[in-house]
Design an enzyme around this catalytic site. Sequence first.
Site, short mmCIF file in Angstrom:
data_model
loop_
_atom_site.label_atom_id
_atom_site.label_comp_id
_atom_site.label_asym_id
_atom_site.label_seq_id
_atom_site.Cartn_x
_atom_site.Cartn_y
_atom_site.Cartn_z
N LYS A 157 0.95 -1.16 -0.10
CA LYS A 157 0.00 0.00 -0.02
C LYS A 157 0.93 1.28 0.10
CE LYS A 157 -0.34 0.16 5.09
NZ LYS A 157 -1.19 -0.08 6.23
N TYR A 215 17.43 28.86 9.88
CA TYR A 215 16.28 29.60 10.30
C TYR A 215 16.10 29.60 11.74
CZ TYR A 215 14.86 30.00 5.32
OH TYR A 215 14.85 30.44 4.00
#
Length: 360
Positions: A39, A257
Site C-alpha cells: 500500500k 532559520y
Amino acid sequence: MPRPIQAHINSSAIRHNYLVAKRFAASGANGAKAWAVVKANAYGHGLFRIANALRDVADGFALLEIEAAIALREAGFQHPILLMEGFFDAEDLAACIAYGFTACVHQMYQLQMIRKAQPAVPMPIYLKLNTGMNRLGFVPEQIPALRSELAQNPAIGSVTLMMHFAEADGERGIDWQVKEFAQMCTGLDHPVSMANSAAIINFPQTAHDWVRPGIMLYGSSPFADVSAKQLELTPVMTLTSRILAVQKIQPGERVGYGGTFVATRPTRVGIVACGYADGYPRHASTGTPILVNGVRTQTLGRVSMDMLACDLTDLPEADIGAPVVLWGEGLSADEVAAAAGTISYELFCALAPRVPVVEI
C-alpha cells in the site's frame, strides 16, 4: 547538472526481507502464506519496483488503492490481490469482480452489495473483525447476523477471517485481542489472517494461514527497542546526497532559520543538498544522525526546504562533494525517525517525487 540527492532502492533486499518474514511465520505455522503489503506506493518505494522484485516469491499482494490493484493486474501480475479496505461503491465492486480481487469486508452493507451484484463466480472475501483496534470491522453483537448472511448469500466465495493487532509492539501485547477474536470466530470455520510485522516476529503463533508483513519488508523494525539489524532485516531504501558548501563559524554564531543551533566552539558546518521538500522531516532537530564520508555525525539547526546543515568539525577530510547518507545503508531509518520524533513509515512515504530513484 541535477542535484546530487538520490534514493537507492535495493531489490535484492526486499526479497531477502520477504523471506525473513516467511521464516518467522513458519516458526509458528509451517506453510503460512504471506501477503506482501504494498500500500501507499509500496511505502514510498514504488509499487512496480517492489512488485517486480517480489514477482517470483510473493504469495500475494495487499494494498488499499483499487487503481493500483488494477494496474498490477493489467501489468500481468496474476497473484492474489487483497484490497485491505475493501470496496467503497458499486463501481469498485464491479472492478473487484472483473479483476478477481479479494476484498476486505468490514460492514454489512458490503455483503449486501455483493449479493445484489450477483457475480458469475462467487467472490472471495476477508471478513474484518473488530477485536479492539476500533477502526474497521464487525463487532461481537453483529456476529449472529453475519453468520446468517454468510449462510444465505450465494455470491460469497471463500472466506478468511481477519483482524489487526493494535499493540503487538507494545506492553499490552496481543492476548486480549486473541481471546476476543477466538470468541467472535465461534461457529465460523474459515482460514485466518492475524499477524502484522510485529506479531510475525514477536508472536509467530498467530501466523495461521496468511500473514501480512508490512514495514519489515522495507528493512525497518516494528519495535522501538529491537533494531532491524538484530532481526536480520536489510534496508531497501538508502537516501543519499552530497555536501554542497562548507561554512566556518565561531562560538556564539548561529545556523539556519530561527538560529536554533548556537556554536559553542569553532565549528565546520556542512550544507547538504536535502530538505523537507525532498521528504526529509522538517521537525528533525539538532543531533539527528547523518553519515558523511561513511562517518557518523549530526545535523545542526532547522531543516530548510532544500538544504540541511551538519557538523563537520571532527571530520576534517570532509569537504564539498563529500557523500552523505541521510538514512539507509549504514544508518537505520528507524534511528533517524526516532531522533525526529516520528517513525520510518513516514520517512519512506514522504519521499518527494522530485528525488530521483535508482534501482540497485
